[in-house]
Design a protein around this motif. Structure first.
Motif, PDB file in Angstrom:
ATOM      1  N   ALA A 223     -22.097 -13.983  41.458  1.00  0.00           N
ATOM      2  CA  ALA A 223     -22.035 -15.447  41.417  1.00  0.00           C
ATOM      3  C   ALA A 223     -21.780 -15.964  40.009  1.00  0.00           C
ATOM      4  CB  ALA A 223     -23.330 -16.032  41.978  1.00  0.00           C
ATOM      5  N   ILE A 224     -22.442 -15.314  39.018  1.00  0.00           N
ATOM      6  CA  ILE A 224     -22.401 -15.835  37.649  1.00  0.00           C
ATOM      7  C   ILE A 224     -22.402 -14.683  36.656  1.00  0.00           C
ATOM      8  CG2 ILE A 224     -23.718 -17.132  35.907  1.00  0.00           C
ATOM      9  CD1 ILE A 224     -24.770 -18.863  38.213  1.00  0.00           C
ATOM     10  N   ASN A 225     -21.625 -14.839  35.598  1.00  0.00           N
ATOM     11  CA  ASN A 225     -21.711 -13.962  34.423  1.00  0.00           C
ATOM     12  C   ASN A 225     -22.170 -14.823  33.250  1.00  0.00           C
ATOM     13  OD1 ASN A 225     -19.262 -12.413  32.218  1.00  0.00           O
ATOM     14  ND2 ASN A 225     -21.422 -11.970  32.392  1.00  0.00           N
ATOM     15  N   ILE A 226     -23.359 -14.510  32.726  1.00  0.00           N
ATOM     16  CA  ILE A 226     -23.894 -15.192  31.545  1.00  0.00           C
ATOM     17  C   ILE A 226     -23.671 -14.285  30.338  1.00  0.00           C
ATOM     18  CG2 ILE A 226     -25.985 -16.029  30.408  1.00  0.00           C
ATOM     19  CD1 ILE A 226     -27.094 -16.672  33.192  1.00  0.00           C
ATOM     20  N   HIS A 227     -23.145 -14.845  29.255  1.00  0.00           N
ATOM     21  CA  HIS A 227     -22.913 -14.053  28.045  1.00  0.00           C
ATOM     22  C   HIS A 227     -23.141 -14.915  26.812  1.00  0.00           C
ATOM     23  CE1 HIS A 227     -19.034 -15.752  26.637  1.00  0.00           C
ATOM     24  NE2 HIS A 227     -18.844 -16.044  27.917  1.00  0.00           N
ATOM     25  N   GLY A 228     -23.008 -14.281  25.661  1.00  0.00           N
ATOM     26  CA  GLY A 228     -23.084 -14.977  24.382  1.00  0.00           C
ATOM     27  C   GLY A 228     -21.985 -14.454  23.482  1.00  0.00           C
ATOM     28  N   HIS A 229     -22.374 -14.044  22.258  1.00  0.00           N
ATOM     29  CA  HIS A 229     -21.501 -13.369  21.287  1.00  0.00           C
ATOM     30  C   HIS A 229     -20.496 -14.314  20.637  1.00  0.00           C
ATOM     31  CE1 HIS A 229     -19.784 -10.029  19.209  1.00  0.00           C
ATOM     32  NE2 HIS A 229     -18.621 -10.076  19.853  1.00  0.00           N
ATOM     33  N   SER A 230     -19.701 -15.022  21.412  1.00  0.00           N
ATOM     34  CA  SER A 230     -18.732 -15.978  20.864  1.00  0.00           C
ATOM     35  C   SER A 230     -19.456 -17.300  20.606  1.00  0.00           C
ATOM     36  CB  SER A 230     -17.574 -16.205  21.843  1.00  0.00           C
ATOM     37  OG  SER A 230     -16.903 -15.000  22.123  1.00  0.00           O
ATOM     38  N   HIS A 231     -19.673 -17.635  19.345  1.00  0.00           N
ATOM     39  CA  HIS A 231     -20.477 -18.809  19.010  1.00  0.00           C
ATOM     40  C   HIS A 231     -19.750 -20.122  19.292  1.00  0.00           C
ATOM     41  CE1 HIS A 231     -23.559 -16.792  16.082  1.00  0.00           C
ATOM     42  NE2 HIS A 231     -23.287 -16.030  17.123  1.00  0.00           N
ATOM     43  N   TYR A 232     -18.488 -20.185  18.936  1.00  0.00           N
ATOM     44  CA  TYR A 232     -17.810 -21.480  18.977  1.00  0.00           C
ATOM     45  C   TYR A 232     -17.515 -21.995  20.384  1.00  0.00           C
ATOM     46  CZ  TYR A 232     -14.706 -25.245  17.496  1.00  0.00           C
ATOM     47  OH  TYR A 232     -14.140 -26.469  17.293  1.00  0.00           O
ATOM     48  N   PRO A 233     -16.980 -21.170  21.290  1.00  0.00           N
ATOM     49  CA  PRO A 233     -16.522 -21.720  22.580  1.00  0.00           C
ATOM     50  C   PRO A 233     -17.572 -21.666  23.684  1.00  0.00           C
ATOM     51  CG  PRO A 233     -15.740 -19.486  22.363  1.00  0.00           C
ATOM     52  CD  PRO A 233     -16.572 -19.768  21.143  1.00  0.00           C
ATOM     53  N   PHE A 234     -18.706 -22.348  23.492  1.00  0.00           N
ATOM     54  CA  PHE A 234     -19.713 -22.387  24.559  1.00  0.00           C
ATOM     55  C   PHE A 234     -19.208 -23.245  25.716  1.00  0.00           C
ATOM     56  CE2 PHE A 234     -20.563 -26.021  21.890  1.00  0.00           C
ATOM     57  CZ  PHE A 234     -20.880 -27.028  22.791  1.00  0.00           C
ATOM     58  N   GLY A 235     -19.805 -23.057  26.893  1.00  0.00           N
ATOM     59  CA  GLY A 235     -19.417 -23.874  28.038  1.00  0.00           C
ATOM     60  C   GLY A 235     -19.338 -23.077  29.317  1.00  0.00           C
ATOM     61  N   LEU A 236     -18.473 -23.534  30.220  1.00  0.00           N
ATOM     62  CA  LEU A 236     -18.354 -22.980  31.568  1.00  0.00           C
ATOM     63  C   LEU A 236     -16.898 -22.650  31.860  1.00  0.00           C
ATOM     64  CD1 LEU A 236     -19.575 -22.489  34.470  1.00  0.00           C
ATOM     65  CD2 LEU A 236     -19.030 -24.892  34.929  1.00  0.00           C
ATOM     66  N   SER A 237     -16.673 -21.470  32.426  1.00  0.00           N
ATOM     67  CA  SER A 237     -15.344 -21.075  32.869  1.00  0.00           C
ATOM     68  C   SER A 237     -15.505 -20.312  34.187  1.00  0.00           C
ATOM     69  CB  SER A 237     -14.654 -20.213  31.799  1.00  0.00           C
ATOM     70  OG  SER A 237     -13.292 -20.010  32.130  1.00  0.00           O
ATOM     71  N   HIS A 238     -14.473 -19.600  34.612  1.00  0.00           N
ATOM     72  CA  HIS A 238     -14.610 -18.832  35.854  1.00  0.00           C
ATOM     73  C   HIS A 238     -13.541 -17.757  35.940  1.00  0.00           C
ATOM     74  CE1 HIS A 238     -11.156 -20.055  38.464  1.00  0.00           C
ATOM     75  NE2 HIS A 238     -11.065 -20.981  37.541  1.00  0.00           N
ATOM     76  N   ILE A 239     -13.843 -16.714  36.713  1.00  0.00           N
ATOM     77  CA  ILE A 239     -12.872 -15.703  37.127  1.00  0.00           C
ATOM     78  C   ILE A 239     -13.057 -15.549  38.626  1.00  0.00           C
ATOM     79  CG2 ILE A 239     -12.153 -13.285  36.996  1.00  0.00           C
ATOM     80  CD1 ILE A 239     -13.171 -13.228  34.125  1.00  0.00           C
ATOM     81  N   GLY A 240     -12.127 -16.044  39.407  1.00  0.00           N
ATOM     82  CA  GLY A 240     -12.270 -16.006  40.857  1.00  0.00           C
ATOM     83  C   GLY A 240     -13.526 -16.746  41.301  1.00  0.00           C
ATOM     84  N   GLN A 241     -14.363 -16.082  42.096  1.00  0.00           N
ATOM     85  CA  GLN A 241     -15.606 -16.693  42.584  1.00  0.00           C
ATOM     86  C   GLN A 241     -16.717 -16.688  41.540  1.00  0.00           C
ATOM     87  OE1 GLN A 241     -15.794 -18.238  45.445  1.00  0.00           O
ATOM     88  NE2 GLN A 241     -13.757 -17.613  46.117  1.00  0.00           N
TER      89      GLN A 241
END
Length: 298
Positions: A223-241
């Motif tokens: 349902a969801i992939n939560i990650h960090g590492h990339s500081h600048y581009p926080f927010g919400l995106s998607h890959i398929g479902q």
């Protein structure tokens, strides 16, 4: 049924921000709503280039876990590329892990945990090489551990295959490549380009191959992939479902609150028209779906 997560990443030993966060949650009367805390790595500032984990790194790491323990909520985390190398070891062979368990915090790197009925979390720490977008052969930030990409290829599918029917929240430190929450493109009109591809191509391929389609339904759902590492581009995106979430760097005071609800298939068929074919053709009778996602700046 509901489950609300406090989502934090990339703390980099900002103890002051942890204290601010606790005060904010109490003042806003939000602490009572939190069921679990998810931290997707980079508690401290260990030197991953050398790499040389110091006693100072280990002490600061344990100190942060202790401070988060005072929130009074179950804490699940994966290590980032700036965390002590001992956090990548199996718990049976790591003194750090034993200390963590006393603090009621669980390092679930390369582990599966059922967190609620029909909902499991899968963890995978570490980072992969970040490269210049216009010079993909040039590494900007090296991977740590160096074999993270090969480990993702080998180990992550095995972890996912352990889950037969649950919906899945996949927590990683590095995010998938070619999504808005990993690519770092601060000055898009600048020449030559300074854009950085900071995500994992292997993680993206795994998510692409394991997202259900109306024609190819899977028993489980990432349902969801939560990650960090990339500081600048926080927010919400998607890959398929799969929805992809980066809460932003907590060293800058950014975090998120994520609420999931388990809803009956018939309700979703009426409410979620964009995914109607996906639900209609699935054998599952209910799904964990994102009810709310809030980004904050403390």
């Amino acid at each position: 049924m509901h489950h609300t997560f406090l989502v934090v990443s990339d703390i980099h030993y900002r103890l002051d921000n942890v204290e601010k966060l606790k005060k904010w949650l109490i003042q806003k009367d939000r602490l009572k709503d939190i069921n679990s805390i998810i931290i997707s790595g980079d508690f401290v500032n260990a030197d991953y280039i050398t790499p040389l984990t110091t006693e100072k790194d280990k002490k600061e790491f344990r100190e942060l876990l202790s401070v988060f323990e005072k929130f009074g909520k179950p804490l699940y985390y994966v290590p980032g590329n700036h965390d002590p190398d001992t956090t990548f070891l199996p718990s049976s062979s790591s003194d750090e892990e034993k200390k963590d368990e006393i603090l009621n915090s669980i390092n679930f790197h390369q582990k599966v945990i059922q967190i609620s009925s029909g909902l499991s979390i899968v963890g995978f720490g570490g980072s992969t090489d970040a490269v210049w977008k216009n010079q993909p052969e040039t590494v900007v930030w090296p991977a740590f551990p160096q074999n993270t990409e090969s480990l993702l290829t080998e180990k992550l599918p095995i972890l996912l295959d352990q889950i037969k029917e649950d919906d899945i929240i996949l927590i990683t430190h590095v995010g998938p490549s070619k999504v808005g929450t990993t690519d770092v493109d601060i000055f898009p009109s600048k020449e030559p380009s300074t854009a950085i591809e900071a995500g994992s191509p292997i993680l993206r391929k795994i998510l692409e191959s394991r997202t259900s389609t109306p024609e190819n339904q899977l028993n489980y759902n990432i349902a969801i992939n939560i990650h960090g590492h990339s500081h600048y581009p926080f927010g919400l995106s998607h890959i398929g479902q799969t929805m992809v979430i980066n809460p932003g760097p907590f060293c800058d005071g950014r975090f998120a609150i994520l609420t999931l609800s388990q809803l009956d298939k018939e309700i979703l068929l009426q409410r979620d028209k964009e995914r109607m074919n996906y639900y209609k053709n699935s054998n599952k009778s209910n799904f964990w779906v994102m009810e709310g996602l809030e980004f904050f700046f403390v």
